[in-house]
Structure formats: structure tokens, C-alpha cells
Design a protein around this motif. Structure first.
Motif, PDB file in Angstrom:
ATOM      1  N   UNK A 160      34.655  40.726 -27.035  1.00  0.00           N
ATOM      2  CA  UNK A 160      34.744  41.178 -28.430  1.00  0.00           C
ATOM      3  C   UNK A 160      35.150  42.656 -28.436  1.00  0.00           C
ATOM      4  N   UNK A 161      36.247  42.961 -29.157  1.00  0.00           N
ATOM      5  CA  UNK A 161      36.775  44.321 -29.128  1.00  0.00           C
ATOM      6  C   UNK A 161      35.980  45.251 -30.046  1.00  0.00           C
ATOM      7  N   UNK A 162      36.215  46.543 -29.879  1.00  0.00           N
ATOM      8  CA  UNK A 162      35.452  47.569 -30.601  1.00  0.00           C
ATOM      9  C   UNK A 162      35.641  47.454 -32.111  1.00  0.00           C
ATOM     10  N   UNK A 163      36.870  47.203 -32.560  1.00  0.00           N
ATOM     11  CA  UNK A 163      37.142  47.181 -33.994  1.00  0.00           C
ATOM     12  C   UNK A 163      36.447  45.997 -34.680  1.00  0.00           C
ATOM     13  N   UNK A 164      36.343  44.880 -33.979  1.00  0.00           N
ATOM     14  CA  UNK A 164      35.632  43.725 -34.535  1.00  0.00           C
ATOM     15  C   UNK A 164      34.154  44.029 -34.682  1.00  0.00           C
ATOM     16  N   UNK A 165      33.586  44.625 -33.613  1.00  0.00           N
ATOM     17  CA  UNK A 165      32.171  44.982 -33.658  1.00  0.00           C
ATOM     18  C   UNK A 165      31.918  45.975 -34.785  1.00  0.00           C
ATOM     19  N   UNK A 166      32.803  46.954 -34.917  1.00  0.00           N
ATOM     20  CA  UNK A 166      32.644  47.975 -35.960  1.00  0.00           C
ATOM     21  C   UNK A 166      32.671  47.340 -37.346  1.00  0.00           C
ATOM     22  N   UNK A 167      33.587  46.401 -37.571  1.00  0.00           N
ATOM     23  CA  UNK A 167      33.667  45.736 -38.864  1.00  0.00           C
ATOM     24  C   UNK A 167      32.371  44.969 -39.173  1.00  0.00           C
ATOM     25  N   UNK A 168      31.861  44.261 -38.187  1.00  0.00           N
ATOM     26  CA  UNK A 168      30.633  43.489 -38.399  1.00  0.00           C
ATOM     27  C   UNK A 168      29.437  44.406 -38.662  1.00  0.00           C
ATOM     28  N   UNK A 169      29.346  45.481 -37.889  1.00  0.00           N
ATOM     29  CA  UNK A 169      28.215  46.410 -38.038  1.00  0.00           C
ATOM     30  C   UNK A 169      28.254  47.080 -39.413  1.00  0.00           C
ATOM     31  N   UNK A 214      38.207  33.007 -27.497  1.00  0.00           N
ATOM     32  CA  UNK A 214      38.426  32.331 -26.215  1.00  0.00           C
ATOM     33  C   UNK A 214      39.589  31.351 -26.304  1.00  0.00           C
ATOM     34  N   UNK A 215      39.781  30.740 -27.489  1.00  0.00           N
ATOM     35  CA  UNK A 215      40.894  29.826 -27.684  1.00  0.00           C
ATOM     36  C   UNK A 215      40.726  28.526 -26.920  1.00  0.00           C
ATOM     37  N   UNK A 216      41.826  27.882 -26.605  1.00  0.00           N
ATOM     38  CA  UNK A 216      41.823  26.606 -25.889  1.00  0.00           C
ATOM     39  C   UNK A 216      42.246  26.822 -24.447  1.00  0.00           C
ATOM     40  N   UNK A 244      45.220  34.815 -24.100  1.00  0.00           N
ATOM     41  CA  UNK A 244      44.353  34.864 -25.285  1.00  0.00           C
ATOM     42  C   UNK A 244      43.697  36.224 -25.472  1.00  0.00           C
ATOM     43  N   UNK A 245      43.974  37.176 -24.621  1.00  0.00           N
ATOM     44  CA  UNK A 245      43.302  38.465 -24.698  1.00  0.00           C
ATOM     45  C   UNK A 245      43.788  39.274 -25.893  1.00  0.00           C
ATOM     46  N   UNK A 246      42.838  39.968 -26.502  1.00  0.00           N
ATOM     47  CA  UNK A 246      43.175  40.871 -27.603  1.00  0.00           C
ATOM     48  C   UNK A 246      43.771  42.153 -27.032  1.00  0.00           C
ATOM     49  N   UNK A 247      44.872  42.599 -27.659  1.00  0.00           N
ATOM     50  CA  UNK A 247      45.518  43.819 -27.180  1.00  0.00           C
ATOM     51  C   UNK A 247      46.222  44.497 -28.353  1.00  0.00           C
ATOM     52  N   UNK A 248      46.884  45.608 -28.064  1.00  0.00           N
ATOM     53  CA  UNK A 248      47.606  46.333 -29.107  1.00  0.00           C
ATOM     54  C   UNK A 248      48.732  45.483 -29.674  1.00  0.00           C
ATOM     55  N   UNK A 249      49.329  44.650 -28.852  1.00  0.00           N
ATOM     56  CA  UNK A 249      50.504  43.875 -29.261  1.00  0.00           C
ATOM     57  C   UNK A 249      50.171  42.515 -29.857  1.00  0.00           C
ATOM     58  N   UNK A 250      48.926  42.043 -29.728  1.00  0.00           N
ATOM     59  CA  UNK A 250      48.590  40.723 -30.267  1.00  0.00           C
ATOM     60  C   UNK A 250      47.099  40.634 -30.593  1.00  0.00           C
ATOM     61  N   UNK A 251      46.784  39.741 -31.544  1.00  0.00           N
ATOM     62  CA  UNK A 251      45.384  39.513 -31.894  1.00  0.00           C
ATOM     63  C   UNK A 251      44.686  38.696 -30.825  1.00  0.00           C
ATOM     64  N   UNK A 252      45.444  37.816 -30.157  1.00  0.00           N
ATOM     65  CA  UNK A 252      44.855  36.959 -29.147  1.00  0.00           C
ATOM     66  C   UNK A 252      44.022  35.857 -29.764  1.00  0.00           C
TER      67      UNK A 252
END
Length: 572
Positions: free
Chosen positions: A1-10, A310-312, A320-328
Motif C-alpha cells: 500500500x503506497x503512501x498516498x493511499x494511506x494518507x487518503x485513508x488516514x 494485488x490483482x490477478x 501490478x505494482x503501483x508506480x509514477x507511471x501506472x496505478x497498478x
């Protein structure tokens, strides 16, 4: 789980938690008729309503009278909305050239019941079925009225614990009026203005026909979207102006509007835990219930995010990894502007409450991601829940936990100074059995009949079972969202889902009111050394375990045959 997702949830949980106390205090003042900042505007209107409707605001009702008024009010709203839908072609703002789904008698009845019970189950595409008049005067009005009635039921239920040696729980008409004038109307007005600021349309313009770059014609629907959009969330209704609901850029254009709309869904149900603690003069009890809600919400949030990120794994060569270029992750059925985090937040918020305002297609979630959303529905509006229904659902389950604890130690169960005797036990058990009896029976009927199986036009097998189970679970929870792979606009599904909606609305509210009436007649029992403490960590853990065990005992076999079996078969 990336930092921005955690920040949004928090940030989301932090803002919701920060507003629980002030909003809970405001709700208590409104229904106890204390002075509020809106009295100057609302009191004259309130008096006018009482005068026109010939309501004596000083007369209180017993639980039976309160329940009868609630049912009759809902019936009147259903009949009025049904009439509007059947006659919409004769009413203003009707554009038949763009409508592809006719409002048949069974679909009209299903929709009328859906919106008058705050379910807002939609077996139709809004922009291709409903006129502006039907959307505003019919659907939007019911979002206000049904939401106010639900909040009134929740307040009456709380009074059952707050009062002693009385037969009355308040006045339904007064509570509904104050919920409408002091809470829903101001909140919806401010919220709608914020949505307009963010680009949500608010007009009565004709549909726009545009030419694409390839030369084809595209019809762009217009309408008073902002007016419907915010109250559907604040009133925990969830019906979309457009077919794609919160995924449509006109309903939910930016991540900020998504955040605001999800916050609007949880604010009032969360604040009612604080109102509960204030009204019974035991604030810690309210905070314990809120803490259990947040715990279960957080578990669901993390679980869905991880499953979707995690995806399929069976799709070889896919990153499936989250990165600057894709949500994953598994982005099928999700909007790029929301990504995994925004979609997960909305999915978990809406499946835990009575608000099916989804911004992604749950049918495209992974097997276990969809399983978590389904379990949220099956918990029974316990995590925040609907407007009014969330608080009494959690308290009724807490009463079951107290009863079980009482059996363990050999004492007559007590909760908040109220003894849980045979009469109260019968109502609590009736309440607990209503959901599995309704959901499982209707699911069994659907999968064993040609009319039920005919709705599975896209998927069969375990996923098809999950789609049917999700539909009835959503309707019973007065939630309204679906897996979107079930063709539900048939006579069979229009009737059976309507039955589930009514059972979820009245089959829970009426026993809860009756139970509150029994508690109100009792004298509060003083705490002693043998009294089970229900405001501490131990009871919080026990209540959480009780919720999970009761849900598992009721639904584990069908969950194994649905999403769990699908995961084992396909690994998604």
C-alpha cells in the motif's frame, strides 16, 4: 500500500472522527429542542408545518403509534412516487426521444419502494428512463423524506434507553420535521453548492447532441444533478442520477468531490454514536460503539485495497505494482481519476452503509475484494450504517453480546441499566434472524427457478451466485448497489427485490422500536460490582468477535459456494 493511499485513508478517518463530537452534540440539541444556530430560520417554518398539518407537537407517541406513523408515512411516499413515475410522460421536462427503458408497472413499483425505503436500488439507467420532474419532485424528494424518517426512528430508539418509567418515545411527525429542517436541508444545500463549485451540473437544459471527431453523434445528458447528488449521500440513499452513478464525471468529477461525498455518507451515522452517548448520559458508551465501527471499517479498507492492488496473479507478465507511471493492481471497472485508493474508499464506505453510491463496478473486483464488500452488507448496517438504522443495528447486536455474556456468568443480562428479559430477548432474536431468513430464502428461490436464473445473462457458476446473493443482501440492507452483472429489470426481480427492501426497512425498524418501548418502561438499574461493563476494551473485543461469529454462522456456507469457490477455481 503506497503512501498516498494511506494518507487518503488516514485523513478521511481523522476528519470523520473530528466531526463526530460537534455534530453529535448538534443532533442532540435539535431533537431535545435546545437552542441552535438555525432556530431563527427553522422554527417559523416548523410552526407553519404543524399548523397546516394539524400536528400537536407536545403530544408524544408510544412505540406502536410511532411505528404505525412511520409505516403510513413510507406508504404515502411510495404511492405518491409511484403515481409520478407512471404519469411522468404527462409531466414537465420529459424527453422521450432519449429514453430507452419504459417505466413498466412492476419497475415503477420497485423504484417507488426503493426510494421510499432509502434503498435506491435501480434496475434502470437514470438518464435513459427518468425525466427531470421524476428525478427532482419524485426521487430527490424521497431522498429527503425517507432519510428524515430513518433519522427519526434512530432518535426514538435512543430515547428508549435514555428514558425510564414511560410509554412514549417522542412524536414521529416532530422528529421527522426537525430532521428535515435542521439537518438534511441545510447540509444538502451547502453540499450541493460545493459540488457545483467542483463542476457538477445543476440545470434543466435539454440534452446536448455533440459530434465526435469520427463524425458520430453523442448524446450528453444534462439536469439538476447537484441537487440529487449530495442528498443521496447525506441521507444515506445512494441512487444515481446517471446509470454509472458515482463513476459518471457529472456526478463525481474529481477526487475532491469523491472525498466530500464519501464523508457526507458517514458523518451523520458516525455522529449518532456520540448523540447516543450524550442522550443516555454515558458518553463512553457512544465512543465504544464508534471505535468498533472504525475497527471493522479499517479492516475492510485494508483488505479490499490489498486484494485489488494485488490483482490477478494468473495473468502472467503483468506488472501490478503501483508506480509514477501506472496505478497498478486490478483497474478493471475502476476510474483512472480515482485509482485503487479512491475506488476502495468508496466501495468500503458504501457497502458498510445504506448508500449504494459506488464509483466503480464491484462485479469487476477480485473474488476476495468482492467478498469483503459482500460481508460488509451481510454485517447488517453495523459499521456506520444508514441514517438512524446504523445506531440501532449496532445497539441491538450489542444487546445480543450482553445476553451471551450474561449466560456465561449466570446473571440476568443488563445493558445500560436495562434488563434484557424474555420479551426483549424475543424481539432481539427476531431482529437478528430477519436478515438471514430473508436474504437466504430469496437467494435460494432465485437460483432454483427459471425466472431467477434468467437474470444471469453474463455470468454463471460461483460468480453468478455471488451476483444474486449480493443483490438481495444490498436490497435488504437498503443499500441499493449491485454487482452489475445481473439483469434485474424483470417481473421476478422487481417483485422479490422489493420484498427484500421492505423487510430490511420495516422488518428491522418495527422490532427495534418495540424493543425501545419495552426498555423505556423499565426503571434504570444502578450499576453494581456484578454489572458487566460495556464501555471498556474487553467488551469492545467481545462485541467485535460476536459480530463476526454471528455473521459467519448465518452466511458462511453460501459465501464458500460463491466468492470463496470462485477464488479457488480461478485464483482471482
Amino acid at each position: 500500500m503506497d503512501f498516498h493511499s494511506i494518507l487518503q485513508y488516514v485523513i478521511f478517518l481523522a476528519v470523520a472522527t473530528a466531526l463526530v463530537r460537534p455534530l453529535g452534540g448538534y443532533i442532540e440539541k435539535v431533537f431535545s429542542r435546545q437552542t441552535t444556530v438555525l432556530d431563527r430560520l427553522c422554527v417559523p417554518v416548523e410552526r407553519l408545518i404543524y399548523r397546516v398539518a394539524d400536528i400537536d407537537s407536545n403530544v408524544e407517541m408510544t412505540s406502536t403509534q410511532y411505528a404505525v406513523c412511520f409505516v403510513l408515512f413510507s406508504l404515502a411516499g411510495t404511492l405518491l412516487l409511484y403515481a409520478i413515475l407512471r404519469l411522468q410522460r404527462f409531466l414537465p421536462w420529459f424527453f422521450p426521444q432519449y429514453f430507452t427503458t419504459p417505466l413498466s408497472p412492476d419497475l415503477s413499483l420497485n423504484t417507488a419502494i426503493s426510494f421510499s425505503t432509502t434503498t435506491t436500488w435501480q434496475a434502470y439507467a437514470g438518464e435513459n428512463t427518468m425525466s427531470y420532474f421524476s428525478q427532482m419532485v419524485g426521487l430527490c424528494a424521497q431522498n429527503f423524506l425517507a432519510g428524515a424518517a430513518g433519522l427519526a426512528i434512530g432518535i426514538a430508539f435512543i430515547r428508549g434507553f435514555a428514558r425510564q418509567l414511560t410509554d412514549t418515545l417522542g412524536n414521529f411527525w416532530v422528529d421527522t420535521t426537525r430532521a428535515l429542517l435542521w439537518i438534511l436541508l441545510p447540509g444538502a444545500l451547502v453540499g450541493a453548492m460545493l459540488l457545483v463549485w467542483q463542476g457538477v451540473p445543476m440545470n434543466f437544459h435539454h440534452y446536448v447532441v455533440a459530434s465526435s471527431l469520427e463524425g458520430s453523434k453523442q448524446v450528453i445528458p444534462q439536469g439538476p444533478v447537484a441537487a440529487l447528488e449530495f442528498i443521496k449521500n447525506l441521507g444515506t440513499n445512494g441512487g444515481g442520477f446517471f446509470n454509472t452513478n458515482g463513476a459518471h464525471p457529472y456526478e463525481n468529477p474529481t477526487p475532491l468531490t469523491n472525498f466530500m461525498e464519501m464523508l457526507a455518507i458517514v458523518l451523520l451515522p458516525a455522529a449518532l454514536t456520540n448523540t447516543f452517548g450524550r442522550m443516555i448520559r454515558q458518553p463512553r458508551q457512544g465512543w465504544l460503539l464508534y471505535s468498533v465501527m472504525v475497527l471493522l471499517f479499517t479492516i475492510g479498507l485494508i483488505s479490499v485495497h490489498l486484494f485489488e492492488q494485488h490483482g490477478n496473479p494468473r495473468l502472467g507478465g503483468v506488472d501490478y505494482h503501483n508506480s509514477v507511471s501506472q496505478a497498478g493492481g486490478n483497474m478493471e471497472g475502476k476510474e483512472v481519476r480515482f485509482g485503487i485508493a479512491g475506488s476502495t474508499l468508496t466501495a468500503v464506505v458504501t457497502s458498510n452503509t445504506a448508500t449504494g453510491s459506488n464509483n466503480s463496478m464491484h462485479d469487476s473486483y477480485t473474488s476476495f475484494g468482492g467478498l469483503v464488500l459482500l460481508v460488509n452488507l451481510l454485517l447488517g448496517e453495523l459499521v456506520f450504517g444508514g441514517l438512524g438504522t446504523g445506531i440501532y443495528s449496532m445497539v441491538m447486536i450489542a444487546a445480543i453480546a450482553v445476553f451471551l455474556a450474561g449466560l456465561m456468568v449466570g446473571r440476568t443480562p443488563e445493558y445500560l441499566g436495562k434488563k434484557i428479559g424474555p420479551a426483549e430477548n424475543k424481539l432481539i432474536i427476531l431482529y437478528a434472524l430477519a436478515a438471514p431468513a430473508t436474504i437466504l430464502s430469496l437467494t435460494a428461490l432465485a437460483i432454483s427457478t427459471k425466472a431467477g436464473l434468467a437474470g444471469l445473462t453474463t455470468n454463471a457458476g460461483p460468480h453468478g451466485l455471488t451476483e444474486i446473493l449480493f443483490a438481495y443482501s444490498s436490497c435488504f440492507a437498503n443499500n441499493g448497489q449491485s454487482f452489475a452483472g445481473l439483469s434485474a429489470n424483470t417481473v421476478f426481480y422487481n417483485i422479490t427485490t422489493a420484498l427484500a427492501m421492505m423487510a430490511g426497512r420495516f422488518g428491522l425498524a418495527v422490532p427495534a422500536l418495540a424493543c425501545a418501548g419495552l426498555f423505556a418502561r423499565q426503571r434504570n438499574t444502578p450499576s453494581s460490582t456484578g454489572t458487566l461493563r460495556t464501555d471498556g476494551l474487553t467488551f469492545g473485543i467481545f462485541l467485535t468477535v460476536c459480530l463476526i461469529v454471528v455473521t459467519a454462522l448465518s452466511y458462511l456456507p453460501v459465501l464458500v459456494l460463491g466468492p470463496v469457490l470462485e477464488h479457488l477455481m480461478f485464483g482471482i
